[in-house]
Design an enzyme around this catalytic site. Sequence first.
Site, short mmCIF file in Angstrom:
data_model
loop_
_atom_site.label_atom_id
_atom_site.label_comp_id
_atom_site.label_asym_id
_atom_site.label_seq_id
_atom_site.Cartn_x
_atom_site.Cartn_y
_atom_site.Cartn_z
N GLU A 7 0.87 -1.19 0.00
CA GLU A 7 0.00 0.00 0.00
C GLU A 7 0.90 1.23 0.00
OE1 GLU A 7 -3.29 0.46 3.06
OE2 GLU A 7 -2.68 2.56 2.94
N HIS A 175 -9.09 1.46 -0.71
CA HIS A 175 -8.28 2.29 0.18
C HIS A 175 -9.16 3.37 0.82
CE1 HIS A 175 -5.36 5.32 1.43
NE2 HIS A 175 -4.47 4.34 1.46
N ASP A 298 2.61 1.85 3.83
CA ASP A 298 1.93 3.13 3.63
C ASP A 298 2.92 4.30 3.46
OD1 ASP A 298 -0.34 4.53 3.08
OD2 ASP A 298 -1.18 4.51 5.10
#
Length: 337
Positions: A7, A175, A298
């Site tokens: 991600e 997301h 992230d």
Amino acid sequence: MRRIAVEEAFVTADVIKGWESALVRADVEPGFAKMGANTLAPTAGNKWVHDRLLDLGADRLVNMDRDGIDVHVLSLTAPGVQVLRDANLATRLAAEANDVLAEATKRHPTRFAGLGAVAPQDPVAAAKEIERCSGKLGLNGLVINSHTNGEYLDHPKYHPLFEAAEAADMAIYLHPREPAPSLVGPFLDYGLYFAIYGFAVETALHSMRLIMSGTFDRFPKLKIVLGHMGEGLPFWLQRIDNRYLLQVKVGATKKLPRLPSEYFLDNFLITTAGVTSMPALRLSLDVVGTDKIMFAADYPYEDVGAAVRFLDEAKITEEERRKIYQDNATRIFKLKV
Ligand code: MN
């Protein structure tokens, strides 16, 4: 074993321009307006975030090397094209971002893979873009940044998009972003609309709408990926089934062919993005199993070093660690790297 992070965010200058045009609209979404004022505008004192998001080259690779990350599975950062009202503009900006992404993966095939962005504003064009992502662009999956102008994907008008994703065997990373206008009211205080809590509520709600609408009966092979250890849903599954059964009995909920948890366990995967809690990882392993959890850091929003230290040192088996870091992502996103 390689550390694959799934991600990891990027953006294009044109998508930022699209956000700026959405932010000055008279009917701007309340959550997005706050988000824009606090974080999105490049004038807001967070230029380093924009610089990192815009970079798909040397600086990103240096940071990956420093943190011990071998592969970034890249995706267009939230809110992506989801805030654009003009369907043609949203479709074009998603396609252009996908071109930039595909080019980066071709430049660094051992370091980058990518999830293509789609604009649900035009579901038929989105379906065509999914075919292009899977075919010509050689991308590895898809990303949708939750609601699109306040609408959720359980609406039947989005069926062409799911049909295409299922046909291409491409998982959709759902997301988070700010809660939809119909949900966001009480989240506007105390910064709750943001990643502290609102993001998880929004995305978990979106997932529950997909489950309860029967979307996975229509598209049984559809795969949805949730970040942030499943946005809380693994913790809730038993309670959801329990009350689902009661609500069916009293007529408050329509009966589905399967229990809500069965759809979650069959059609969803989760990632560790932003979570470095052993109790949360333990519960997730117990509930969804070793084959359904992928590592994510992230970048550039989180402390990637801390995420790596957490998983490197987590008291799990070496087989579990290898699946979470590498094997599950390789399988789900068909990574060739
Ligand atoms: Mn993220």
